[in-house]
Write a protein that holds these residues in place. Structure first.
Motif, PDB file in Angstrom:
ATOM      1  N   LEU A  22      -9.174  -7.832  -6.726  1.00  0.00           N
ATOM      2  CA  LEU A  22      -7.776  -7.474  -6.938  1.00  0.00           C
ATOM      3  C   LEU A  22      -6.938  -8.739  -7.054  1.00  0.00           C
ATOM      4  O   LEU A  22      -7.116  -9.677  -6.267  1.00  0.00           O
ATOM      5  N   SER A  23      -6.038  -8.764  -8.012  1.00  0.00           N
ATOM      6  CA  SER A  23      -5.098  -9.879  -8.108  1.00  0.00           C
ATOM      7  C   SER A  23      -4.050  -9.723  -7.013  1.00  0.00           C
ATOM      8  O   SER A  23      -3.947  -8.675  -6.363  1.00  0.00           O
ATOM      9  N   GLU A  57      -1.824  -6.808  -7.936  1.00  0.00           N
ATOM     10  CA  GLU A  57      -2.487  -5.520  -7.723  1.00  0.00           C
ATOM     11  C   GLU A  57      -2.555  -5.179  -6.237  1.00  0.00           C
ATOM     12  O   GLU A  57      -2.353  -4.034  -5.842  1.00  0.00           O
ATOM     13  N   ASP A  75       0.728  -3.909  -4.990  1.00  0.00           N
ATOM     14  CA  ASP A  75       1.106  -2.590  -5.518  1.00  0.00           C
ATOM     15  C   ASP A  75       0.193  -1.452  -5.072  1.00  0.00           C
ATOM     16  O   ASP A  75       0.482  -0.310  -5.335  1.00  0.00           O
ATOM     17  N   ILE A  76      -0.922  -1.783  -4.423  1.00  0.00           N
ATOM     18  CA  ILE A  76      -1.887  -0.747  -4.076  1.00  0.00           C
ATOM     19  C   ILE A  76      -1.288   0.203  -3.023  1.00  0.00           C
ATOM     20  O   ILE A  76      -0.499  -0.206  -2.177  1.00  0.00           O
TER      21      ILE A  76
END
Length: 174
Positions: free
Chosen positions: A161-162, A165, A168-169
């Motif tokens: 995951l960046s 990301e 925002d998860i």
């Protein structure tokens, strides 16, 4: 000798072969506010207003605005993480979750990856797109950047995951 006057200046200019660099004896700021970038608006920090979103049905909710300095936050994280004497405590301080419930899966943090990337060449497609031209880049066009990934295990495979990301998860689970 011709004379003309400017509406914002109270003096005339002579047109002949010498420089006209001279100081003005009046203040431009008292008549109007200072100009922003491009002389558009004095409040340059405001984002442009978009009154419509192309390709969206009427009444559709607009997506949440991204954090404007996320790349700077990520760069600060990378610099701090590399020099942290205790990486686990640094992750806790940065509020990086060690476990996430997302999409019905339980993700467990295994690794933080930081890659150094340097672009030293470019490809340009030839007309028709079947072949490419390669050119090494001169030093003033070389770009350097870092890529940050958080690698989680979802019980079956690895999920990198960046930073964006990860922020925002859905951390609340399903």
């Amino acid at each position: 000798m011709r004379h003309h006057s400017h509406t914002s200046h109270s003096h005339s200019h002579h047109h002949h072969e010498h420089s006209h660099d001279h100081a003005h004896d009046h203040d431009h700021d008292h008549a109007h506010p200072p100009h922003g970038p491009g002389h558009n608006h004095p409040n340059a920090q405001r984002a442009p207003v978009q009154w419509q979103t192309p390709h969206q049905p009427d009444g559709a909710a607009s997506p949440a605005a991204p954090e404007p300095d996320l790349d700077k936050v990520e760069a600060a994280f990378v610099d701090g993480f590399i020099s942290a004497p205790d990486p686990t405590s640094f992750l806790r301080l940065a509020r990086i979750p060690f476990e996430i419930a997302a999409g019905g899966a339980s993700l467990k943090l295994l690794r933080v990856e930081i890659d150094a990337l340097t672009d030293v060449g470019s490809l340009t497609p030839h007309l028709g797109g079947g072949t490419f031209r390669y050119d090494p880049l001169p030093s003033n066009f070389i770009s350097r950047r870092r890529r940050l990934r958080f690698v989680y295990f979802d019980g079956a495979s690895l999920r990198p995951l960046s930073y964006a990301e990860l922020r925002d998860i859905d951390r609340l689970g399903d």
